[in-house]
Design a protein around this motif. Structure first.
Motif, PDB file in Angstrom:
ATOM      1  N   GLU A  23       0.579 -52.022 -30.863  1.00  0.00           N
ATOM      2  CA  GLU A  23       0.782 -50.687 -30.906  1.00  0.00           C
ATOM      3  C   GLU A  23       1.390 -49.764 -32.011  1.00  0.00           C
ATOM      4  O   GLU A  23       2.540 -50.143 -32.025  1.00  0.00           O
ATOM      5  CB  GLU A  23       1.144 -50.257 -29.549  1.00  0.00           C
ATOM      6  CG  GLU A  23       1.481 -48.692 -29.295  1.00  0.00           C
ATOM      7  CD  GLU A  23       1.491 -48.277 -27.936  1.00  0.00           C
ATOM      8  OE1 GLU A  23       1.595 -48.888 -26.966  1.00  0.00           O
ATOM      9  OE2 GLU A  23       1.020 -46.963 -27.614  1.00  0.00           O
TER      10      GLU A  23
ATOM     11  N   CYS B 172      -4.174 -51.295 -33.289  1.00  0.00           N
ATOM     12  CA  CYS B 172      -4.603 -51.934 -31.997  1.00  0.00           C
ATOM     13  C   CYS B 172      -6.072 -52.304 -32.291  1.00  0.00           C
ATOM     14  O   CYS B 172      -6.635 -52.432 -31.212  1.00  0.00           O
ATOM     15  CB  CYS B 172      -4.332 -50.976 -30.854  1.00  0.00           C
ATOM     16  SG  CYS B 172      -5.322 -49.103 -31.282  1.00  0.00           S
TER      17      CYS B 172
ATOM     18  N   CYS C 154      -6.217 -48.734 -28.150  1.00  0.00           N
ATOM     19  CA  CYS C 154      -5.482 -47.580 -27.335  1.00  0.00           C
ATOM     20  C   CYS C 154      -6.345 -46.703 -26.952  1.00  0.00           C
ATOM     21  O   CYS C 154      -5.792 -45.614 -25.930  1.00  0.00           O
ATOM     22  CB  CYS C 154      -4.191 -47.157 -28.350  1.00  0.00           C
ATOM     23  SG  CYS C 154      -5.007 -46.238 -29.594  1.00  0.00           S
TER      24      CYS C 154
END
Ligand code: FES
Ligand code: FES
Length: 155
Positions: free
Chosen positions: A36, A46, A58
Motif C-alpha cells: 500500500e 498495490c 486499493c
C-alpha cells in the motif's frame, strides 16, 4: 460468501463487499508482496492482475471480484518471465528501497506481455501508473529494456 481464484487456487471470503481487495490480500491471505502506497489509485504499489488486466487493488471492492481471476506478485514468482525481470532489475540497479518493485514488476509483466519489444517511450508509458521515490525511473526503464532483450520469445 464471495468465491474467486487467487494465484490459481479457488478461494472464498466472507469479508464485507465494500472491503478493499488490497486489505484482503495482505491481511487475510498474508500476500504481503502487494504494497500500500497512496491508497487512492495513484501510485501502483498495490498492482495486481484481475482477469489478466493490471489493476490497483486499493480501488477494488471485494464485492466486484466474485468469479474473478486475481494474481499477485506471489502468483508469478515461479515464472521464467519473473526470473528474467528479477535478474534485469538487479543488473540495471533498478531496485533501491524496493517498496515500489512488486508493483513495478507487475506493470513490467503487463507491458512486456502486450508489447515484447517496447520503445523507451512505451516503457515509460507502461510504468506511468507506478511511482518510485528512489530511482528516478531511468534504471527501471533500463531493467525493462534488458528484460525485453533477455526474454526475447518468452513474453
Ligand atoms: S496504494 Fe493503490 S494505487 Fe497507491
Ligand atoms: S525503489 Fe524505492 S520507491 Fe522505488
Amino acid at each position: 460468501m464471495i468465491k474467486f481464484t487467487l494465484n490459481g487456487r479457488t478461494v472464498e471470503t466472507d469479508a464485507p463487499a465494500t472491503a478493499r481487495l488490497l486489505d484482503l490480500l495482505r491481511d487475510d491471505f498474508k500476500l504481503i508482496g502487494t504494497k500500500e502506497g497512496c491508497g487512492e489509485g495513484e501510485c501502483g504499489a498495490c498492482s495486481v492482475f484481475m482477469n489478466n488486466l493490471l489493476q490497483n487493488s486499493c480501488l477494488i471492492p471485494i464485492g466486484s471480484i466474485a468469479g474473478a481471476d486475481i494474481q499477485t506478485i506471489e502468483g508469478i514468482i515461479e515464472t521464467e518471465q519473473f526470473k528474467i525481470l528479477d535478474e534485469s532489475y538487479s543488473i540495471a540497479g533498478g531496485v533501491q528501497c524496493g517498496y515500489c518493485i512488486p508493483g513495478m514488476i507487475m506493470a513490467s509483466t503487463a507491458l512486456l506481455s502486450k508489447n515484447p519489444h517496447p520503445s523507451e517511450a512505451e516503457i515509460r508509458e507502461g510504468i506511468s501508473g507506478n511511482l518510485c521515490r528512489c530511482t528516478g525511473y531511468n534504471m527501471i526503464v533500463e531493467a525493462i529494456n534488458l528484460a525485453a532483450k533477455k526474454g526475447d520469445g518468452l513474453w
